[in-house]
Design an enzyme around this catalytic site. Structure first.
Site, PDB file in Angstrom:
ATOM      1  N   GLU A 172       1.024  -1.234   0.262  1.00  0.00           N
ATOM      2  CA  GLU A 172       0.150   0.301   0.019  1.00  0.00           C
ATOM      3  C   GLU A 172       1.038   1.635  -0.400  1.00  0.00           C
ATOM      4  OE1 GLU A 172      -2.005  -2.675   1.097  1.00  0.00           O
ATOM      5  OE2 GLU A 172      -3.950  -1.701   0.909  1.00  0.00           O
ATOM      6  N   TYR A 174       3.449   1.784   2.023  1.00  0.00           N
ATOM      7  CA  TYR A 174       4.057   2.255   3.034  1.00  0.00           C
ATOM      8  C   TYR A 174       5.129   2.582   3.092  1.00  0.00           C
ATOM      9  CZ  TYR A 174      -0.996   2.891   5.088  1.00  0.00           C
ATOM     10  OH  TYR A 174      -2.178   2.698   4.860  1.00  0.00           O
ATOM     11  N   ARG A 222       2.381  -8.751   4.270  1.00  0.00           N
ATOM     12  CA  ARG A 222       1.431  -8.239   3.421  1.00  0.00           C
ATOM     13  C   ARG A 222       2.477  -7.793   2.391  1.00  0.00           C
ATOM     14  NH1 ARG A 222      -3.861  -5.206   4.199  1.00  0.00           N
ATOM     15  NH2 ARG A 222      -4.285  -5.491   2.065  1.00  0.00           N
ATOM     16  N   HIS A 260      -1.726   3.947  -1.576  1.00  0.00           N
ATOM     17  CA  HIS A 260      -2.650   5.006  -1.496  1.00  0.00           C
ATOM     18  C   HIS A 260      -2.720   6.062  -2.638  1.00  0.00           C
ATOM     19  CE1 HIS A 260      -4.401   2.753   1.967  1.00  0.00           C
ATOM     20  NE2 HIS A 260      -3.991   3.063   2.458  1.00  0.00           N
ATOM     21  N   GLN A 347     -18.912   3.476   2.114  1.00  0.00           N
ATOM     22  CA  GLN A 347     -19.639   4.839   2.676  1.00  0.00           C
ATOM     23  C   GLN A 347     -19.370   4.706   4.074  1.00  0.00           C
ATOM     24  OE1 GLN A 347     -23.577   5.668   0.351  1.00  0.00           O
ATOM     25  NE2 GLN A 347     -23.634   7.019   1.747  1.00  0.00           N
TER      26      GLN A 347
HETATM   27 FE1  SF4 Z   1     -17.835  -0.590   3.998  1.00  0.00          FE
HETATM   28 FE2  SF4 Z   1     -20.180  -1.657   4.946  1.00  0.00          FE
HETATM   29 FE3  SF4 Z   1     -20.440  -0.385   2.583  1.00  0.00          FE
HETATM   30 FE4  SF4 Z   1     -19.186  -3.220   2.438  1.00  0.00          FE
HETATM   31  S1  SF4 Z   1     -21.039  -2.531   2.859  1.00  0.00           S
HETATM   32  S2  SF4 Z   1     -17.756  -0.534   2.200  1.00  0.00           S
HETATM   33  S3  SF4 Z   1     -18.116  -2.875   5.113  1.00  0.00           S
HETATM   34  S4  SF4 Z   1     -19.931   0.566   4.390  1.00  0.00           S
END
Ligand code: SF4
Ligand code: NAP
Length: 686
Positions: A172, A174, A222, A260, A347
């Protein structure tokens, strides 16, 4: 797109795996995620409850969010760190909670390098990242040596805290990843220059951690399996790094995709499921230790298919375990069809984290908020009506019936879903189908009586003696007051996305909010005159769109500029009255993807306009007082919504207990995340 999963068998996913000297009960890993829970008051308790719930749900292995091995490695001031015995004692709450449910848990060690959002920001060289305002200072050799010792100390403290192992975060973009490539490492000492020198840091970290922690302790590395940035590693370089960390003593090779700062999206909804399995598959063929596939694997069927094809040995799912803590248990019990699937919206998880709030989940508001919810039944079962079967109403009905209430769910349309049925037409958003599948199951399993094509008034509800009514009657699209708004070339977004109307080649979109952007994206991917088709999720198409080189022959796995222009079947202009930046309220982690996609297709976006009239020529506007005509065959209205709250007011005046949620309560912030959260919470409160 709806998956009919739940009927298959999952022999690979459910088989145990021996890695090093540890046996995992199945092939499902909850990948690392920085939830910010530990930054809240009483955060460690909340974190322990959150992780224990996932262990109870039988996931094979949990990997915590990243803990810095020293202060320079912190992602931000106040972030998680493990440098002292006292902290290790505190972290025992987490390991005890997970072990109580026979789970296994590894602590991720993460040094943020030049991504650290703090003044003291270090890197292999003083090359600043375009996503961090703080420039890094090049580390001295003594600082590199000290950092390795700090990693080893962190791993030893993790062992002391009862963790089953550690994950050394090398992807990612880092610190470790920065050392491995010329893009960020221009050193000329033994830590830079040749490939062997650039790989020295990860190799030494794994070697010395193994030496200190002993053979029983799980060490996961990772690796960045595709950097997706210019100047990143080629596939052959990644293969050699993988072999080196295996030789150094890693037990498992996890895969990370994209830095990122990459301009290729890697985990949000526009990315097809399993779009990155090729990267894990490649590594699986070059190392002998188990390899983990990650990113955009959200159903047991996809996971099983990857394992069955031999493309990986384990599957990492971080967000899917937020969405459903009992994912693995449901797979084992033959109830995979009841999994609440992550729709990759970002979201309520990443977007909240990026705005300095703790994560939760759009489809599961309990995630990271477990201590706020009651899992028990209601004190007294009541007769409840829920009016409206959109996201809010479905969540309310499902939760109320789970708690033992006798629920009747009314829906004016001939099917459940409300605005979700529109969202699912947008490219990539077919994942919303999973919400409908999940709630259909919840309401039928919960014995909810569903009445479609039904719009009861207060009198109807009174006659049936409902003790409480939840009004979730949603919204109606707003029709702006513009001369000529009833012209035949005017279409509402709802009719367009529902497939009731089509659009011509030249389109003006009134309104540049979330739906305006979605409509523009929809139009860029459908031909004028063509009947709308279910938007598939084609991996090859996605790779071509963002110039991803799945052969990894090219540096960084890119075969060109991800933002290179693309053909559009239409000429599109989006407009808004405000002078502010259009799309400012789009999701932090997804807005840039939409903006880039539209910019690639030359979509014009105009702010600060005054609408004058609509006629046969198109849309007449004033821009800074100067008249202009946006010539258009179709004008799509995406001017927000108005609440449907008439029933609530009627019920209140009739003295019937009524609650209002979702878009019906507040149209201005119509939002599935708030809708589901309010639905579940009212279901708890009844
Ligand atoms: Fe995030 Fe839940 Fe949307 Fe999946 S469904 S991307 S875990 S908010
Ligand atoms: P919105 O984001 O509030 O945008 C409404 C748009 O309509 C604005 O551009 C507004 O701009 C315009 N508008 C408002 N009143 C108007 C009027 N009377 N005449 C002409 N234009 C008018 O609402 P939305 O686009 O309908 O989205 C609804 C919700 O869903 C939002 O909360 C949104 O965030 C969410 N959503 C998000 C996404 C995403 O993030 N990708 C996608 C879909 C939906 P002016 O007032 O400046 O003209």
């Amino acid at each position: 797109m709806t998956s009919n999963f739940g009927t298959s068998h999952y022999p690979n996913l459910l088989s145990p795996l021996r890695a090093g000297r540890t046996t995992l009960r199945n092939r499902m890993i909850m990948g690392s995620m920085h939830t910010r829970l530990d930054m809240e008051e009483n955060g460690l308790h909340k974190m322990a409850v959150f992780l224990a719930e996932r262990a109870k749900g039988e996931v094979g292995l949990i990997i915590t969010g990243g803990y810095a091995p020293n202060t320079a490695g912190l992602i931000e001031p106040g972030g998680p760190i493990l440098t002292e015995h006292a902290q290790a004692r505190e972290l025992q709450r987490i390991t005890d909670a997970v072990h109580r449910h026979d789970g296994k848990v590894c602590l991720q060690i993460l040094h943020s390098g030049r991504y650290a959002r703090q003044q003291e920001c270090l890197g292999p060289s003083d090359i600043r990242s375009r996503i961090n305002k703080f420039p890094p200072r090049a580390m001295s050799i003594a600082e590199i040596e000290q950092t390795i010792s700090d990693y080893v100390r962190c791993a030893m403290l993790a062992k002391e805290a009862g963790f089953d192992g550690v994950e050394i975060m090398g992807s990612e973009g880092y610190l470790i990843n920065e050392f491995t490539v010329l893009r960020t490492n221009d050193r000329s000492d033994e830590w830079g220059g040749s490939e062997e020198n650039r790989h020295r840091l990860p190799v030494e970290l794994v070697r010395r951690t193994r030496a200190a922690t002993g053979p029983e302790f799980l060490i996961i590395y990772r690796i960045s399996a595709a950097d997706l940035v210019e100047g990143g590693a080629t596939g052959e370089e990644i293969d050699r790094l993988a072999r080196r960390v295996e030789m150094a003593g890693a037990d498992i090779l996890n895969t990370g995709i994209g830095w990122h700062e990459a301009r290729v999206p890697t985990i949000a909804y526009p990315i097809p499921r399993a779009a990155w399995r090729f990267a894990a598959a490649r590594l699986k063929r070059v190392v002998g230790i188990p390899v983990v596939a990650s990113n955009r694997v959200n159903t047991p069927d996809i996971a099983e298919a990857i394992l069955a094809a031999g493309d990986s040995d384990l599957i990492s799912m971080a967000r899917p375990m937020l969405a459903d803590p009992h994912f693995a248990r449901k797979v084992r019990e033959g109830n995979a069809g009841k999994i609440n699937v992550c729709i990759a919206c970002n979201q309520a998880c990443l977007d909240l984290i990026f705005s300095d709030r703790s994560a939760t989940c759009l489809v599961n508001p309990r995630a990271c908020r477990e201590t706020e919810f009651d899992d028990g039944p209601a004190a007294r079962a009541r007769k409840v009506a829920v009016v409206g079967a959109g996201a809010a109403g479905l969540a309310a009905a499902a939760e109320a019936s789970r708690r033992g209430h006798k629920v009747t769910l009314f829906e004016a349309a001939d099917r459940i879903g409300g605005q979700i049925n529109l969202a699912r037409a947008v490219p990539g958003k077919a994942e919303f189908d999973e919400m409908l599948r999940y709630y259909s199951g919840q309401i039928s399993d919960g014995g909810v009586e569903l009445r479609l094509n039904a719009s009861p008034g207060a009198d109807d509800l009174r006659k049936e003696a409902f003790e409480a009514v939840v009004v979730a009657s949603g919204v109606d699209p707003r029709t702006p007051d513009i001369v000529g708004i009833d012209h035949p070339k005017v279409v509402s977004y709802a009719d367009l996305l529902a497939g009731k109307r089509n659009a011509g080649r030249r389109v003006a979109i009134i309104g540049a909010g979330g739906i305006g952007f979605d409509v523009a994206e929809y139009l860029c991917h459908s031909q004028p005159g063509e009947a709308p088709k279910a938007r598939g999720m084609d991996v090859a198409e996605f790779h071509a769109e963002w110039n991803v080189d799945a052969s990894l022959a090219e540096s960084g796995g890119l075969k060109g500029d991800p933002l290179a222009p693309r053909q559009s079947p239409r000429e599109i202009t989006m407009l808004q009255r405000k002078a502010t930046r259009p799309g400012a309220n789009l999701g932090v982690s997804t807005g840039w993807i939409l903006r880039s996609s539209l910019a690639k297709r030359n979509v014009r976006i105009m702010a600060g306009v005054v609408y004058e009239r609509i006629d046969d020529r198109g849309l007449h506007v004033l821009i800074e007082g100067v008249p202009q005509v946006i010539e258009a065959d179709t004008i799509v209205i995406c001017a927000g919504q108005q609440s449907n709250r008439g029933l609530f007011d009627e019920l209140k005046s009739a003295g019937i207990e009524a609650h209002i949620i979702g878009g019906a309560k507040e149209a201005a912030e119509l939002d599935a995340m708030r809708a589901v959260d309010e639905g579940v919470r009212i279901g708890q409160a009844l």
